[in-house]
Design a protein around this motif. Structure first.
Motif, mmCIF file in Angstrom:
data_model
loop_
_atom_site.group_PDB
_atom_site.id
_atom_site.type_symbol
_atom_site.label_atom_id
_atom_site.label_comp_id
_atom_site.label_asym_id
_atom_site.label_seq_id
_atom_site.Cartn_x
_atom_site.Cartn_y
_atom_site.Cartn_z
ATOM 1 N N LEU B 134 -39.903 28.043 37.749
ATOM 2 C CA LEU B 134 -39.639 28.318 36.334
ATOM 3 C C LEU B 134 -38.417 27.551 35.848
ATOM 4 O O LEU B 134 -38.382 27.071 34.717
ATOM 5 C CB LEU B 134 -39.425 29.825 36.104
ATOM 6 N N GLN B 135 -37.430 27.433 36.741
ATOM 7 C CA GLN B 135 -36.224 26.678 36.365
ATOM 8 C C GLN B 135 -36.568 25.198 36.140
ATOM 9 O O GLN B 135 -36.111 24.577 35.165
ATOM 10 C CB GLN B 135 -35.183 26.807 37.481
ATOM 11 N N ARG B 136 -37.422 24.635 36.984
ATOM 12 C CA ARG B 136 -37.840 23.238 36.788
ATOM 13 C C ARG B 136 -38.659 23.106 35.505
ATOM 14 O O ARG B 136 -38.543 22.111 34.786
ATOM 15 C CB ARG B 136 -38.645 22.742 37.995
ATOM 16 N N ARG B 137 -39.503 24.101 35.205
ATOM 17 C CA ARG B 137 -40.272 24.053 33.948
ATOM 18 C C ARG B 137 -39.345 24.070 32.750
ATOM 19 O O ARG B 137 -39.570 23.369 31.770
ATOM 20 C CB ARG B 137 -41.207 25.274 33.829
ATOM 21 N N ARG B 138 -38.315 24.915 32.826
ATOM 22 C CA ARG B 138 -37.372 24.998 31.703
ATOM 23 C C ARG B 138 -36.660 23.663 31.484
ATOM 24 O O ARG B 138 -36.432 23.251 30.350
ATOM 25 C CB ARG B 138 -36.340 26.116 31.943
ATOM 26 N N TRP B 139 -36.321 22.987 32.592
ATOM 27 C CA TRP B 139 -35.681 21.663 32.480
ATOM 28 C C TRP B 139 -36.617 20.702 31.748
ATOM 29 O O TRP B 139 -36.207 19.978 30.834
ATOM 30 C CB TRP B 139 -35.329 21.132 33.882
ATOM 31 N N LEU B 140 -37.886 20.719 32.116
ATOM 32 C CA LEU B 140 -38.872 19.863 31.446
ATOM 33 C C LEU B 140 -38.949 20.202 29.953
ATOM 34 O O LEU B 140 -38.936 19.304 29.105
ATOM 35 C CB LEU B 140 -40.257 20.030 32.093
ATOM 36 N N ASP B 141 -39.020 21.486 29.650
ATOM 37 C CA ASP B 141 -39.100 21.920 28.244
ATOM 38 C C ASP B 141 -37.887 21.435 27.453
ATOM 39 O O ASP B 141 -38.015 20.978 26.317
ATOM 40 C CB ASP B 141 -39.170 23.458 28.147
ATOM 41 N N ASP B 142 -36.702 21.544 28.068
ATOM 42 C CA ASP B 142 -35.482 21.113 27.384
ATOM 43 C C ASP B 142 -35.505 19.607 27.112
ATOM 44 O O ASP B 142 -35.135 19.152 26.036
ATOM 45 C CB ASP B 142 -34.243 21.459 28.232
ATOM 46 N N GLN B 143 -35.940 18.844 28.125
ATOM 47 C CA GLN B 143 -36.004 17.386 27.965
ATOM 48 C C GLN B 143 -36.960 17.007 26.845
ATOM 49 O O GLN B 143 -36.684 16.123 26.038
ATOM 50 C CB GLN B 143 -36.497 16.738 29.276
ATOM 51 N N LEU B 144 -38.110 17.703 26.805
ATOM 52 C CA LEU B 144 -39.127 17.375 25.812
ATOM 53 C C LEU B 144 -38.662 17.763 24.413
ATOM 54 O O LEU B 144 -38.855 17.013 23.461
ATOM 55 C CB LEU B 144 -40.450 18.071 26.171
ATOM 56 N N ALA B 145 -38.015 18.918 24.297
ATOM 57 C CA ALA B 145 -37.505 19.341 22.989
ATOM 58 C C ALA B 145 -36.448 18.350 22.505
ATOM 59 O O ALA B 145 -36.383 18.017 21.313
ATOM 60 C CB ALA B 145 -36.929 20.753 23.073
ATOM 61 N N GLU B 146 -35.624 17.836 23.425
ATOM 62 C CA GLU B 146 -34.590 16.870 23.048
ATOM 63 C C GLU B 146 -35.227 15.548 22.601
ATOM 64 O O GLU B 146 -34.778 14.916 21.640
ATOM 65 C CB GLU B 146 -33.635 16.651 24.238
ATOM 66 N N LEU B 147 -36.311 15.166 23.271
ATOM 67 C CA LEU B 147 -37.018 13.930 22.885
ATOM 68 C C LEU B 147 -37.648 14.089 21.495
ATOM 69 O O LEU B 147 -37.615 13.163 20.677
ATOM 70 C CB LEU B 147 -38.078 13.595 23.940
ATOM 71 N N ARG B 153 -34.755 12.510 14.458
ATOM 72 C CA ARG B 153 -33.536 11.851 13.963
ATOM 73 C C ARG B 153 -33.784 10.371 13.651
ATOM 74 O O ARG B 153 -33.249 9.822 12.693
ATOM 75 C CB ARG B 153 -32.418 11.967 15.013
ATOM 76 N N GLU B 154 -34.597 9.776 14.471
ATOM 77 C CA GLU B 154 -34.977 8.368 14.320
ATOM 78 C C GLU B 154 -35.746 8.153 13.009
ATOM 79 O O GLU B 154 -35.870 7.022 12.541
ATOM 80 C CB GLU B 154 -35.926 8.097 15.501
ATOM 81 N N GLY B 155 -36.342 9.229 12.476
ATOM 82 C CA GLY B 155 -37.084 9.122 11.215
ATOM 83 C C GLY B 155 -38.571 8.894 11.407
ATOM 84 O O GLY B 155 -39.315 8.805 10.425
ATOM 85 N N SER B 156 -39.030 8.795 12.666
ATOM 86 C CA SER B 156 -40.450 8.503 12.890
ATOM 87 C C SER B 156 -41.287 9.768 13.097
ATOM 88 O O SER B 156 -42.505 9.714 13.083
ATOM 89 C CB SER B 156 -40.619 7.568 14.086
ATOM 90 N N LEU B 157 -40.623 10.891 13.298
ATOM 91 C CA LEU B 157 -41.337 12.165 13.486
ATOM 92 C C LEU B 157 -40.947 13.108 12.348
ATOM 93 O O LEU B 157 -39.781 13.155 11.950
ATOM 94 C CB LEU B 157 -40.934 12.794 14.823
ATOM 95 N N ARG B 158 -41.927 13.887 11.846
ATOM 96 C CA ARG B 158 -41.598 14.801 10.761
ATOM 97 C C ARG B 158 -40.456 15.724 11.187
ATOM 98 O O ARG B 158 -40.395 16.167 12.335
ATOM 99 C CB ARG B 158 -42.822 15.596 10.307
ATOM 100 N N ALA B 159 -39.564 16.032 10.275
ATOM 101 C CA ALA B 159 -38.350 16.767 10.640
ATOM 102 C C ALA B 159 -38.350 18.178 10.061
ATOM 103 O O ALA B 159 -37.360 18.895 10.169
ATOM 104 C CB ALA B 159 -37.118 15.998 10.164
ATOM 105 N N ASP B 160 -39.484 18.584 9.457
ATOM 106 C CA ASP B 160 -39.502 19.892 8.784
ATOM 107 C C ASP B 160 -39.948 21.035 9.695
ATOM 108 O O ASP B 160 -39.981 22.180 9.265
ATOM 109 C CB ASP B 160 -40.403 19.827 7.532
ATOM 110 N N ILE B 161 -40.295 20.737 10.937
ATOM 111 C CA ILE B 161 -40.621 21.796 11.905
ATOM 112 C C ILE B 161 -39.539 21.752 12.982
ATOM 113 O O ILE B 161 -39.208 20.673 13.469
ATOM 114 C CB ILE B 161 -42.017 21.561 12.546
ATOM 115 N N PRO B 162 -38.968 22.911 13.351
ATOM 116 C CA PRO B 162 -37.896 22.890 14.360
ATOM 117 C C PRO B 162 -38.386 22.204 15.656
ATOM 118 O O PRO B 162 -39.495 22.462 16.107
ATOM 119 C CB PRO B 162 -37.616 24.375 14.610
ATOM 120 N N PRO B 163 -37.561 21.309 16.240
ATOM 121 C CA PRO B 163 -37.967 20.537 17.427
ATOM 122 C C PRO B 163 -38.505 21.407 18.569
ATOM 123 O O PRO B 163 -39.509 21.083 19.206
ATOM 124 C CB PRO B 163 -36.683 19.833 17.863
#
Lengths: 207, 207
Positions: B134-147, B153-163
Motif C-alpha cells: 500500500l505504501q508503494r501504491r501511495r508513492w505511485l499515486d503521489d507521483q501521478l498526481a504531481e505529474l 501548470r504547463e497549460g496543456s491539461l485542463r486546470a478546472d478539476i483538482p489534480p
C-alpha cells in the motif's frame, strides 16, 4: 413500591437494544459484508457488531440472504431508474445528452448509496440472489452500450471506439469511485459528478 | 530388462509432479487468491489445486506470504518502472506527453500482468507485506498526481478539476479493466490502450 421490589437478577438474558430497526440492521450488515466479505460474515458476527442477540435480529429480518437481497435492490433500483429515464425513446433530448446525464446521475447514485453499490460490484454469482443481481447488472450494461451506440450513430459521440468498450470504460471510471470516495467533505458530490462527466466527454486536454 | 523389473507399488506416496517450478506455483497461487480471497486460501488449497503435496510446494517456496509478496512485487515493479520513466525531469517530453504515455503504459502493464495487478488492487493492509504494498501504491499515486499538476501548470491539461481528483479518475478507469478485461481476443491490448488514452485526453464528444 418500585424501590421495594425484588431486584431483577444482575445478569439478565441479553436482550435486543431498543431503537434498532430494519434499516439500521441493513446498514450495519452491508458495512460488515463490505469489510469482511459476504460469505465470511455470519449472522453471529452481525449480532456482535450490533450488540444484539441473533434472536433479536431474526425478529426484524429473515436472514443473511434477505439482507444481501435488500442491499442489492437498493443499488439496482436506483441505477435502473436512472438508466430507464435516460433510455426513454420519448425524451426530447439527444442520445448524447441522455448519455451524459445518465453518467452524471450514476455518479450521484453511487455516492449516495456507496455501501450498497460497493456490495453490488463485488457480487460474483454464488447464489440465486447474486445471479439475479448479475442479470439486472447485465441489463443495465446492455442498455448503456445501446445508448452509447445511438449517440455515435447520431454523430455526437466519437465512433472510433467500439460502443461496448466505451461503455465499459465510462462506467469503469464511475464504479472506481467506490474504492476511494469518502463522504468526508474532501470533494463534494457535485464536484465529483462534474469532474467525471467533463473528463469523459470533453477530455483532459486543455482547449 | 525393464519389463522384467518388479513393478512399483500401485499406490505410491503422492509425489511432486515433475515440471512444477516456482513460476507455475506463483501463477496458480495468484489465480486462487483472486478467486477465493487471499485470507481464505490455505497452502493446503494451493496443494490440492496443483495436485502436489504441501511438502513439494514448500520445496519451492517459503509460504503463502512469500507468494503474495512476489505477486505484489511483480505488479508494483512494472508500474513503478512506468511511473519512474514518466516522471524523469530530464525527459524532453512535456508533462502532458509523459502523462499520456504513462496512462497508456499502465493499461499495457495491467493487461500483461492482470492477475498480479488484480491482487494488488484488493490489498487492504492486513499484514506487513500488504502495508508495504500500500505504501508503494501511495508513492505511485503521489507521483501521478504531481505529474497531472505539472501538465496543468504547463497549460496543456485542463486546470478546472483538482489534480488529485483527475489522477483518481484516470487511474480508476485504468484499474477498472481488471474487472472485465479478458485476454480472449475480443479486444486486442493496443485497441484498449488507445481507447483509454483517447477517451481520457480527447473525450468522447465527436469533434
Amino acid at each position: 413500591m418500585t424501590s421495594a421490589a425484588v431486584p431483577e437478577p444482575a445478569t439478565p438474558r441479553r436482550r435486543g437494544r431498543p431503537g434498532y430497526d430494519q434499516a439500521t440492521i441493513l446498514r450495519t450488515a452491508v458495512d460488515l459484508f463490505n469489510r469482511r466479505g459476504y460469505d465470511a460474515t455470519s449472522m453471529g458476527d452481525l449480532a456482535r457488531e450490533l450488540g444484539l442477540t441473533k434472536a433479536a435480529i431474526y425478529h426484524h429480518v429473515d436472514g443473511k440472504e434477505q439482507l444481501l437481497s435488500a442491499a442489492l435492490d437498493d443499488a439496482l433500483d436506483e441505477l435502473t431508474a436512472a438508466v430507464t429515464e435516460a433510455t426513454q425513446p420519448t425524451s426530447d433530448l439527444s442520445a448524447y445528452e441522455r448519455l451524459r446525464s445518465v453518467v452524471r446521475r450514476s455518479v450521484e447514485v453511487l455516492m449516495a448509496h456507496q455501501s450498497s453499490v460497493t456490495l453490488l460490484l463485488r457480487v460474483r454469482g454464488n447464489s440465486e440472489v447474486e445471479l439475479a443481481a448479475l442479470q439486472r447488472r447485465r441489463w443495465l450494461d446492455d442498455q448503456l452500450a445501446e445508448l452509447v451506440a445511438q449517440a455515435a450513430r447520431e454523430g455526437s459521440l466519437r465512433a472510433d471506439i467500439p460502443p461496448r468498450l466505451v461503455s465499459r470504460l465510462l462506467f469503469g471510471m464511475v464504479n472506481s469511485l467506490v474504492e476511494w470516495y469518502h463522504a468526508d467533505g474532501t470533494y463534494d458530490p457535485g464536484t465529483v459528478a462534474d469532474a467525471v462527466t467533463d473528463l469523459a466527454f470533453d477530455g483532459l486536454r486543455a482547449r
